[in-house]
Structure formats: structure tokens, C-alpha cells
Design a protein around this motif. Sequence first.
Motif, PDB file in Angstrom:
ATOM      1  N   MET A 139       0.827  -1.197   0.000  1.00 47.55           N
ATOM      2  CA  MET A 139       0.000   0.000   0.000  1.00 47.55           C
ATOM      3  C   MET A 139       0.869   1.257   0.000  1.00 47.55           C
ATOM      4  N   GLY A 140       2.004   1.182   0.686  1.00 45.68           N
ATOM      5  CA  GLY A 140       2.904   2.332   0.735  1.00 45.68           C
ATOM      6  C   GLY A 140       3.442   2.704  -0.633  1.00 45.68           C
ATOM      7  N   ASP A 141       3.783   1.681  -1.447  1.00 43.99           N
ATOM      8  CA  ASP A 141       4.269   1.953  -2.801  1.00 43.99           C
ATOM      9  C   ASP A 141       3.186   2.603  -3.656  1.00 43.99           C
ATOM     10  N   PHE A 142       1.953   2.155  -3.484  1.00 46.41           N
ATOM     11  CA  PHE A 142       0.844   2.728  -4.248  1.00 46.41           C
ATOM     12  C   PHE A 142       0.658   4.202  -3.907  1.00 46.41           C
ATOM     13  N   LEU A 143       0.666   4.522  -2.633  1.00 39.40           N
ATOM     14  CA  LEU A 143       0.506   5.922  -2.215  1.00 39.40           C
ATOM     15  C   LEU A 143       1.682   6.775  -2.677  1.00 39.40           C
ATOM     16  N   THR A 144       2.884   6.199  -2.667  1.00 42.10           N
ATOM     17  CA  THR A 144       4.046   6.915  -3.177  1.00 42.10           C
ATOM     18  C   THR A 144       3.886   7.217  -4.665  1.00 42.10           C
ATOM     19  N   ALA A 145       3.392   6.240  -5.422  1.00 48.64           N
ATOM     20  CA  ALA A 145       3.179   6.435  -6.858  1.00 48.64           C
ATOM     21  C   ALA A 145       2.132   7.514  -7.118  1.00 48.64           C
ATOM     22  N   ILE A 146       1.050   7.513  -6.348  1.00 44.93           N
ATOM     23  CA  ILE A 146       0.013   8.540  -6.500  1.00 44.93           C
ATOM     24  C   ILE A 146       0.600   9.918  -6.188  1.00 44.93           C
ATOM     25  N   GLY A 147       1.361   9.996  -5.117  1.00 47.40           N
ATOM     26  CA  GLY A 147       1.992  11.267  -4.750  1.00 47.40           C
ATOM     27  C   GLY A 147       2.941  11.757  -5.824  1.00 47.40           C
ATOM     28  N   LEU A 148       3.737  10.868  -6.399  1.00 46.52           N
ATOM     29  CA  LEU A 148       4.658  11.261  -7.457  1.00 46.52           C
ATOM     30  C   LEU A 148       3.908  11.731  -8.699  1.00 46.52           C
ATOM     31  N   ALA A 149       2.815  11.059  -9.044  1.00 39.67           N
ATOM     32  CA  ALA A 149       2.006  11.499 -10.186  1.00 39.67           C
ATOM     33  C   ALA A 149       1.457  12.904  -9.940  1.00 39.67           C
TER      34      ALA A 149
END
Length: 61
Positions: A1-11
Motif C-alpha cells: 500500500m505504501g508503494d501505491f501511495l508513493t506512486a500517486i503522490g509522485l504522479a
Amino acid sequence: MGDFLTAIGLALVIEGVLYAGFPGPMRRALMSVSGMPEQSIRMGGLMALAIGVFVVWLVRG
């Protein structure tokens, strides 16, 4: 889940940089997309999705 939130934040960061740095061209791009047929937008989205999955597969695989 942490990687997903990181990806959303980077986008969001990348999108924010584009809107903050180039508001005029971004407005024109959005206006041109609004005139495109839905099928073209869908195909572009599917291509972006496939490229994104491939990049994640290369990096994480």
C-alpha cells in the motif's frame, strides 16, 4: 500500500509541476483533448497504462 501511495503522490507532483510551470500549454492541451473522440482518449489511456505496467515490471521485477 505504501508503494501505491508513493506512486500517486509522485504522479501529483509531476502534474503539479506541469501546471505550475506551463499553465498556457497545459490549458491548450486540455482544450485539444476535450475535442477528441472518446475512443482516441481511451486508446491513449490504455497505451499509457501498458507502458506504466511495463516500466514497473522492469524496475520491480
